[in-house]
Design a protein around this motif. Structure first.
Motif, mmCIF file in Angstrom:
data_model
loop_
_atom_site.group_PDB
_atom_site.id
_atom_site.type_symbol
_atom_site.label_atom_id
_atom_site.label_comp_id
_atom_site.label_asym_id
_atom_site.label_seq_id
_atom_site.Cartn_x
_atom_site.Cartn_y
_atom_site.Cartn_z
ATOM 1 N N ARG A 106 0.812 -1.223 0.000
ATOM 2 C CA ARG A 106 0.000 0.000 0.000
ATOM 3 C C ARG A 106 0.839 1.264 0.000
ATOM 4 O O ARG A 106 0.460 2.259 -0.595
ATOM 5 N N TYR A 107 1.968 1.213 0.713
ATOM 6 C CA TYR A 107 2.652 2.488 0.971
ATOM 7 C C TYR A 107 4.040 2.641 0.365
ATOM 8 O O TYR A 107 4.609 3.717 0.410
ATOM 9 N N TYR A 108 4.619 1.562 -0.182
ATOM 10 C CA TYR A 108 6.001 1.702 -0.676
ATOM 11 C C TYR A 108 6.096 2.800 -1.728
ATOM 12 O O TYR A 108 6.961 3.668 -1.645
ATOM 13 N N ASP A 109 5.204 2.746 -2.734
ATOM 14 C CA ASP A 109 5.315 3.709 -3.839
ATOM 15 C C ASP A 109 5.198 5.145 -3.341
ATOM 16 O O ASP A 109 5.935 6.024 -3.779
ATOM 17 N N GLN A 110 4.288 5.375 -2.392
ATOM 18 C CA GLN A 110 4.113 6.735 -1.841
ATOM 19 C C GLN A 110 5.388 7.207 -1.143
ATOM 20 O O GLN A 110 5.832 8.336 -1.327
ATOM 21 N N VAL A 111 5.950 6.314 -0.330
ATOM 22 C CA VAL A 111 7.149 6.687 0.434
ATOM 23 C C VAL A 111 8.313 6.921 -0.520
ATOM 24 O O VAL A 111 9.064 7.902 -0.395
ATOM 25 N N TYR A 112 8.457 6.022 -1.504
ATOM 26 C CA TYR A 112 9.556 6.151 -2.463
ATOM 27 C C TYR A 112 9.447 7.480 -3.220
ATOM 28 O O TYR A 112 10.432 8.206 -3.385
ATOM 29 N N ARG A 113 8.236 7.801 -3.653
ATOM 30 C CA ARG A 113 8.052 9.044 -4.427
ATOM 31 C C ARG A 113 8.328 10.287 -3.562
ATOM 32 O O ARG A 113 8.900 11.262 -4.030
ATOM 33 N N TYR A 114 7.920 10.226 -2.298
ATOM 34 C CA TYR A 114 8.211 11.338 -1.384
ATOM 35 C C TYR A 114 9.727 11.528 -1.278
ATOM 36 O O TYR A 114 10.245 12.648 -1.355
ATOM 37 N N LEU A 115 10.440 10.404 -1.119
ATOM 38 C CA LEU A 115 11.894 10.485 -0.970
ATOM 39 C C LEU A 115 12.579 10.922 -2.263
ATOM 40 O O LEU A 115 13.591 11.616 -2.231
ATOM 41 N N LEU A 116 11.985 10.550 -3.384
ATOM 42 C CA LEU A 116 12.536 10.994 -4.673
ATOM 43 C C LEU A 116 12.351 12.505 -4.820
ATOM 44 O O LEU A 116 13.239 13.201 -5.296
ATOM 45 N N HIS A 117 11.213 13.000 -4.353
ATOM 46 C CA HIS A 117 10.993 14.445 -4.347
ATOM 47 C C HIS A 117 12.029 15.142 -3.462
ATOM 48 O O HIS A 117 12.506 16.228 -3.786
ATOM 49 N N ARG A 118 12.342 14.520 -2.328
ATOM 50 C CA ARG A 118 13.287 15.150 -1.403
ATOM 51 C C ARG A 118 14.725 15.074 -1.900
ATOM 52 O O ARG A 118 15.519 15.978 -1.663
ATOM 53 N N THR A 119 15.098 13.961 -2.542
ATOM 54 C CA THR A 119 16.506 13.740 -2.860
ATOM 55 C C THR A 119 16.846 14.012 -4.325
ATOM 56 O O THR A 119 18.002 14.276 -4.646
ATOM 57 N N ALA A 120 15.871 13.873 -5.203
ATOM 58 C CA ALA A 120 16.095 13.944 -6.656
ATOM 59 C C ALA A 120 17.186 12.960 -7.068
ATOM 60 O O ALA A 120 18.008 13.238 -7.949
ATOM 61 N N ASN A 121 17.230 11.829 -6.428
ATOM 62 C CA ASN A 121 18.226 10.809 -6.735
ATOM 63 C C ASN A 121 17.597 9.425 -6.516
ATOM 64 O O ASN A 121 17.202 9.094 -5.394
ATOM 65 N N VAL A 122 17.519 8.667 -7.578
ATOM 66 C CA VAL A 122 16.810 7.391 -7.523
ATOM 67 C C VAL A 122 17.446 6.425 -6.528
ATOM 68 O O VAL A 122 16.757 5.800 -5.705
ATOM 69 N N GLU A 123 18.765 6.323 -6.580
ATOM 70 C CA GLU A 123 19.456 5.358 -5.718
ATOM 71 C C GLU A 123 19.290 5.716 -4.242
ATOM 72 O O GLU A 123 19.006 4.863 -3.398
ATOM 73 N N LEU A 124 19.430 7.011 -3.968
ATOM 74 C CA LEU A 124 19.313 7.459 -2.580
ATOM 75 C C LEU A 124 17.873 7.281 -2.077
ATOM 76 O O LEU A 124 17.641 6.814 -0.948
ATOM 77 N N ALA A 125 16.913 7.630 -2.939
ATOM 78 C CA ALA A 125 15.496 7.460 -2.554
ATOM 79 C C ALA A 125 15.216 5.995 -2.263
ATOM 80 O O ALA A 125 14.538 5.652 -1.287
ATOM 81 N N ARG A 126 15.744 5.109 -3.102
ATOM 82 C CA ARG A 126 15.532 3.670 -2.913
ATOM 83 C C ARG A 126 16.148 3.209 -1.585
ATOM 84 O O ARG A 126 15.530 2.484 -0.813
ATOM 85 N N ASP A 127 17.373 3.681 -1.312
ATOM 86 C CA ASP A 127 18.065 3.232 -0.092
ATOM 87 C C ASP A 127 17.347 3.740 1.165
ATOM 88 O O ASP A 127 17.203 3.013 2.147
ATOM 89 N N ILE A 128 16.913 5.005 1.133
ATOM 90 C CA ILE A 128 16.245 5.545 2.333
ATOM 91 C C ILE A 128 14.854 4.919 2.484
ATOM 92 O O ILE A 128 14.396 4.666 3.595
ATOM 93 N N ALA A 129 14.204 4.612 1.359
ATOM 94 C CA ALA A 129 12.902 3.914 1.447
ATOM 95 C C ALA A 129 13.114 2.542 2.094
ATOM 96 O O ALA A 129 12.321 2.098 2.933
ATOM 97 N N SER A 130 14.194 1.890 1.719
ATOM 98 C CA SER A 130 14.509 0.580 2.301
ATOM 99 C C SER A 130 14.737 0.711 3.815
ATOM 100 O O SER A 130 14.178 -0.041 4.612
ATOM 101 N N ASP A 131 15.534 1.726 4.203
ATOM 102 C CA ASP A 131 15.783 1.953 5.642
ATOM 103 C C ASP A 131 14.464 2.227 6.364
ATOM 104 O O ASP A 131 14.230 1.742 7.469
ATOM 105 N N THR A 132 13.608 3.027 5.708
ATOM 106 C CA THR A 132 12.325 3.400 6.322
ATOM 107 C C THR A 132 11.502 2.156 6.665
ATOM 108 O O THR A 132 10.980 2.027 7.774
ATOM 109 N N PHE A 133 11.405 1.238 5.710
ATOM 110 C CA PHE A 133 10.579 0.047 5.951
ATOM 111 C C PHE A 133 11.238 -0.922 6.935
ATOM 112 O O PHE A 133 10.545 -1.583 7.705
ATOM 113 N N HIS A 134 12.574 -0.982 6.911
ATOM 114 C CA HIS A 134 13.247 -1.830 7.910
ATOM 115 C C HIS A 134 12.999 -1.285 9.325
ATOM 116 O O HIS A 134 12.735 -2.038 10.253
ATOM 117 N N ILE A 135 13.070 0.047 9.446
ATOM 118 C CA ILE A 135 12.820 0.670 10.761
ATOM 119 C C ILE A 135 11.360 0.450 11.162
ATOM 120 O O ILE A 135 11.051 0.121 12.308
#
Lengths: 200, 347
Positions: A39-68
């Protein structure tokens, strides 16, 4: 002609009460957590992409977010607000924390990214490159992000949440853990600073 | 620039729609297999242990728990090997394999019950409406020939190179095959004026959903690198299920099409769009297969294919194995004349 696919009522339901039950189950059952992830991965990933403007970084922080989120799920207390607010709060803390630690953060250029790829690179690496290329083509966003990145982290968060993610003031208040009035004035000040940045 | 104009500027900026799927699916697998859930499972077992010991003597409880607690699994392969050996032990040489299965869908298509008898290359399949018991189709294959009693079916003609297959039953589904794509057309509901059109590649094939035996499912899962062990579930009536999951995140398409005179034309156009890569991104769907194994019987109890779009389930095909056994060979089971079936000639 073809019509949009009618969205049937999801098996888990959309109501807050159903979400509360789903979160309860997700504490012990992997599939229930998988449902929250879907339900929420795409939303979180897109938010992080907006914040970072970097696909790899957005992916990594999204991963950290869900692990946390998984690790701290037992601490989550239900307060009649969507689970997404809690996830966005974790994501916001993570991305702000990242930029605090990496003050001189610079994005890797597409050319350097291509150079790093070898025959042994995984399909995920090539997919990342493709996504990064698509992002770079969004010139309106990249221009706006450059201006946004000059603001402090609090202002960046409110602008992205309010205008890119289209969250209401009360949702942003939940995410940032601040009163709604404070969020309103943060948005106002962030817009003023952004205007200043555009002038210079 | 005034504030309103700035807000408009902000709101019109767009991001690419693509979310890197490989990374997303990898993360999902990691999370579902996280040690967190194994610890949660241990915590549940510990609570059960403590309660038991309070009631009975400690030594007895330990023995009982040891006997009663199903074996634990840490990977999909370990679990599959365990149930494969259970199925192999059950297989009866020289006997007919009998399987009774229930098909259901979330979108409310007629639930079907299918009985299948198989012996070597011979099989006999009887399909009924699971609610009314009405026979919907009966097919026997023996000596390399097919015999059938089917209801009248709708025929769609597509303006593409195609190969038509007779529909499996009266759900009016038609499958066609081009070089790369397969198409399935089914009415959304019995009284509906809407057809659901699935266009998919070999990544997901509904035939594989309905035609395989539980043992074949186990064997194919063993060679599928996308299978994930998704943990253990306890049902409300106390049954314990081990759960496996397979995520097919390939490009699959689902459209709703008006069920009218132009349906064939519309579907042909959709196939052509998908072939050329011109289909709207939002129509792409994922299929998640969830397999539940009953730890009392060590057999697959339930398989579902969850059709998902934007993170939500939009439809689901459910398959429940109601009965499975080996029975003594009886030639009458595969006798088309005795069952009044006619030879089936494919057009």
């Amino acid at each position: 002609m073809d019509q949009p696919v009618k969205r049937l009522k999801p098996a888990t339901g959309d109501s807050l009460e159903n979400e509360r039950r789903l979160i309860e189950r997700a504490r012990t059952y992997p599939l229930a957590f998988g449902e929250l992830f879907d339900r929420y991965y795409d939303q979180v990933y897109r938010y992080l992409l907006h914040r970072t403007a970097n696909v790899e970084l957005a992916r990594d922080i999204a991963s950290d977010t869900f692990h946390i989120a998984l690790k701290k799920l037992w601490l989550f207390r239900w307060k009649q607000v969507p689970f997404s607010a809690w996830l966005f709060r974790i994501a916001t803390n993570e991305v702000n924390g990242y930029f605090r630690k990496h003050k001189n953060y610079k994005t890797i250029s597409l050319e350097d990214f291509v150079d790093l790829l070898t025959e042994e690179s995984s399909s995920a690496d090539f997919e990342l490159l493709q996504s990064e290329k698509e992002l770079q083509q969004k010139s309106d966003f990249m221009r706006m992000h450059k201006l946004l990145s000059q603001l402090n982290a609090r202002y960046q968060s409110v602008i992205v949440l309010r205008f890119f993610e289209e969250k209401t003031l009360s949702e942003i208040a939940e995410i940032l853990g601040k009163p709604e009035g404070t969020v309103k004035s943060l948005v106002h000040r962030a817009l003023e600073q952004l205007k200043e940045g555009m002038k210079s | 620039m005034d504030t309103q104009k700035l807000i408009e500027e902000l709101e019109k900026t767009e991001l690419p729609e693509r979310v890197p799927l490989t990374s997303k699916n990898k993360l999902r697998r990691q999370l579902l297999n996280a040690s967190y859930f194994k610890k949660a499972s241990v915590r549940r077992s510990t609570i059960r242990y403590v309660i038991s010991t309070a009631v009975t003597a400690a030594v007895t409880a330990v023995v009982i728990l040891y006997i009663m607690t199903p074996p634990t699994f840490s990977s999909a392969n370990e679990l599959l090997t365990h149930i494969e050996s259970a199925y192999t032990r059950l297989a009866g040489d020289g006997q007919i394999h009998y399987l009774r299965t229930l098909f259901n869908t979330l979108s409310g298509r007629t639930p079907l019950e299918e009985e299948e008898w198989s012996y070597g290359h011979q099989f006999s399949v009887k399909t009924r409406n699971a609610v009314t018991g009405e026979e919907l189709g009966y097919t026997i294959k023996t000596n390399g020939k097919m015999y059938s009693r089917q209801h009248v079916q709708r025929k769609f003609k597509f303006n593409i190179e195609e190969k038509q297959f007779p529909a499996k039953n009266n759900d009016k589904s038609i499958r066609t095959e081009t070089k790369d794509l397969r198409v399935m057309v089914v009415p959304l509901r019995e009284d509906s004026k809407t057809l659901q059109v699935y266009i998919f590649n070999d990544a997901w094939n509904p035939d594989s959903f309905s035609k395989r035996t539980p043992l074949e499912i186990v064997q194919s899962l063993k060679t599928d690198s996308l299978v994930t062990y998704a943990g253990r579930e306890t049902s409300s009536d106390g049954n314990i299920y081990e759960v496996l999951e397979v995520n097919h995140s390939k490009d699959l398409y689902l459209f709703n099409v008006p069920d009218d005179q132009k349906a064939s034309q519309t579907i042909s156009k959709l196939i052509s769009q998908v072939e050329k890569g011109e289909s709207p991104r939002s129509e792409i769907i994922d299929v998640r297969e969830i397999i539940r194994i009953d730890m009392k019987t060590n057999k697959i109890f339930h398989v579902s294919h969850s059709i998902r779009q934007n993170g939500y389930e939009i439809d689901r095909f459910d398959l429940t194995f109601l009965e499975e056994k080996y029975i003594n060979y009886d030639p009458n089971v595969f006798d088309p004349l005795r069952n009044n079936l006619k030879e089936l000639v494919l057009e």
